[in-house]
Design a protein around this motif. Sequence first.
Motif, short mmCIF file in Angstrom:
data_model
loop_
_atom_site.label_atom_id
_atom_site.label_comp_id
_atom_site.label_asym_id
_atom_site.label_seq_id
_atom_site.Cartn_x
_atom_site.Cartn_y
_atom_site.Cartn_z
N PRO A 188 0.83 -1.21 0.00
CA PRO A 188 0.00 0.00 0.00
C PRO A 188 0.86 1.26 0.00
O PRO A 188 2.09 1.22 0.14
N GLU A 189 0.19 2.38 -0.12
CA GLU A 189 0.83 3.69 -0.08
C GLU A 189 1.63 3.86 1.21
O GLU A 189 2.77 4.33 1.19
N LEU A 190 1.05 3.49 2.33
CA LEU A 190 1.71 3.58 3.63
C LEU A 190 1.06 2.58 4.56
O LEU A 190 -0.02 2.06 4.30
N HIS A 191 1.76 2.29 5.67
CA HIS A 191 1.18 1.45 6.71
C HIS A 191 1.60 2.00 8.07
O HIS A 191 2.41 2.93 8.17
N SER A 192 1.04 1.42 9.10
CA SER A 192 1.27 1.91 10.45
C SER A 192 2.73 1.76 10.85
O SER A 192 3.42 0.84 10.41
N GLY A 193 3.17 2.65 11.73
CA GLY A 193 4.52 2.58 12.27
C GLY A 193 4.65 1.71 13.50
O GLY A 193 5.68 1.76 14.18
N ASP A 194 3.64 0.88 13.80
CA ASP A 194 3.76 -0.07 14.91
C ASP A 194 4.98 -0.96 14.69
O ASP A 194 5.19 -1.47 13.59
N GLY A 195 5.75 -1.20 15.74
CA GLY A 195 6.94 -2.02 15.63
C GLY A 195 6.63 -3.50 15.63
O GLY A 195 5.63 -3.94 16.20
N ARG A 196 7.51 -4.29 15.00
CA ARG A 196 7.27 -5.72 14.96
C ARG A 196 7.51 -6.37 16.31
O ARG A 196 7.21 -7.55 16.50
N ASP A 197 8.02 -5.62 17.29
CA ASP A 197 8.08 -6.12 18.65
C ASP A 197 6.70 -6.07 19.31
O ASP A 197 6.48 -6.69 20.36
N ILE A 198 5.78 -5.34 18.69
CA ILE A 198 4.42 -5.21 19.22
C ILE A 198 3.43 -6.03 18.39
O ILE A 198 2.53 -6.66 18.92
N VAL A 199 3.59 -6.00 17.05
CA VAL A 199 2.67 -6.70 16.15
C VAL A 199 3.47 -7.65 15.27
O VAL A 199 4.55 -7.30 14.78
N PRO A 200 2.97 -8.87 15.03
CA PRO A 200 3.72 -9.81 14.20
C PRO A 200 3.64 -9.51 12.71
O PRO A 200 4.48 -9.97 11.94
N PHE A 201 2.64 -8.75 12.31
CA PHE A 201 2.46 -8.38 10.91
C PHE A 201 2.21 -6.87 10.84
O PHE A 201 1.72 -6.27 11.80
N PRO A 202 2.52 -6.24 9.71
CA PRO A 202 2.31 -4.80 9.60
C PRO A 202 0.83 -4.44 9.73
O PRO A 202 -0.04 -5.14 9.20
#
Length: 634
Positions: free
Chosen positions: A593-607
């Motif tokens: 996509p154009e952009l995605h969330s800046g959540d870190g992979r230490d918090i979420v397993p997928f973007p």
Amino acid sequence: MTSPAVPRQPLLDDAVILLHAPTQAWSGRDGDIGDAAIDGVYHGDVRHLRSVRVSVAGSGIETISRSIIDAGTAEFGSVLRGLDDDAADPKVRLIRRREVSAGVVSESLRLHSHRDVPLRFAVTVELAPEFAPMQDVKAGLATAMPWRAEAVAASGTAPGRVEVISADGHRSFQLEAAGAAATIAEAIVLRWEVELEPHSVTDIGWSATLDDDTLVVGAASNAELAVPSADDPRLARWIRQATQDLAALRLVRPADPEDAFYAAGAPWFFTLFGRDSIWAARLALAADPGIAASTLRVLARLQGTKSDPATAEQPGKIPHELRSAPLSLPNEGVHLPPLYYGTVDATPLWVCLLADARDAGMPEAEVRELVPALRAALTWITDFGSGTGSGFLDYVDETGHGLANQGWKDSGDSIQWRDGRLAEGPIALCEVQAYAYEAAVRGAQLLDDLGEDGGAKLREWATALRTRFREAFWVTTPEGRYPAIALDAHGAAVDSLTSNIGHLIGTGILDADEERACAELLLGASMSSGFGIRTLSTGAAGFWPLSYHGGSVWAHDTAVTVHGMLRSGLVTEARLIAGQLVDAAEGFAYRMPELHSGDGRDIVPFPTPYPASCRPQAWSAAAAIVCAEAYAAS
């Protein structure tokens, strides 16, 4: 008491998109069009059809599969259990195949029966014309425009058709549906009486041919992009999807049908954008070398020749965007003319693309044809780019209804201090100085190589800019020492740590030690999400992972850093960051996509999706090509 709903931009992340610019169709995952705010069939900047719904008499339609075959084709598989016998296994199926080509949307409906008895039932397709402007759809304010329709009876071997025309007469489409009876009321209903024999298959279908005589862009001829090889199967899948999407995003101006460029992206940006089209062509150069030269020519023909504050035009300036009508975004207070020049970076980037294209084999005769445009662009950089006279390229919206920010981070809150305050314009962005430095140095070399004069003066200007930049932009904060995102109206360095510093790498404005220092910061925990580089550090007060430019991750932004690192010999760093983008691409089924969330992979397993993110986006697709180069680098 409930307050009235506030109009909102449609969310896009869960929709199915099929496209062949300038046409696109957005639907739900079951194939029906109309349930979500973005749904519809679009041609150019108008939603021609708001909804397309299929129904089967005597049965619901239960979708069990969805297959995206290519950028413009999908199949939706369903079972019709209302037509079944008493056995557990479903025995009647519907395969709905949608195809989008330039100016045409069609659907075939294939009905399969495994039953031992004949079935008799009606199938209807209800289509609702709308002709709402794209800008109204984006603002959440779309309403149906008046339209009229006329059924034309079949004659000879030609099927019957329905002609639908907007009230202003500029937009229209023709529906054809062999074997169907058509009823015209508030919507258009096509109805087939189906006789499905035991263990048989029956096909029905419809197509819509769309037209808009106001379009300033049209479909480009088909092109086969080179598909870079990749040992990583995930990268290979991303490259295949990306090259399909890039091919589907190619457009031309009707006056120049041989010169293609990339539309910025779907759904809102199916047109020429100076910065976006240049960066997409630049990042995709290895897969589509020809589009660099044609993009340069298209933009050179629109290059500014006069000073006009209403359009932000200046002599030599490359435009920001081209549309067939003024663009009004009331929710954002933005009202732009059809040809708008409010961009500070497209002009130096045009020069950089010309240098890249020449290095990639653009014929010298074609390069020479662009020398007048090159000189005009370089003169804009040195003589017009600094409106404040500071010696740095800067911008300010003089109209009060143009873009407040005119770099690639063009949202109103994108330039902010570490404490969250917004910077006051005029603004001089760090990456724009880097683009200008590179443009001056490489433009000088182009002039030298072509036997033209002016190179020495450009090099002097570039050297002075580099010195000024080092004196004015570097800041030291608790996060380290790095170039500020910008200088504000008072010449103060806006001290946020941002992804913008990645754009400096490889341009020459930094020395090798400075480039390594910037790379280290970008790979640090506050900037690296694990799925790409954040636009704003987590150490900034304004950081929010779902902020458009204040903490999200943009694939192209990260890819620009990879591109620069490869040019600077920072191959290990480039590979690490490219690997993060491949991980992100896997999470988005390889249509980045154009952009995605800046959540870190230490918090979420997928973007995490940014739910209003456009896709496909040309420069996000082109990021795959740069990642392939990083994986192949030694």
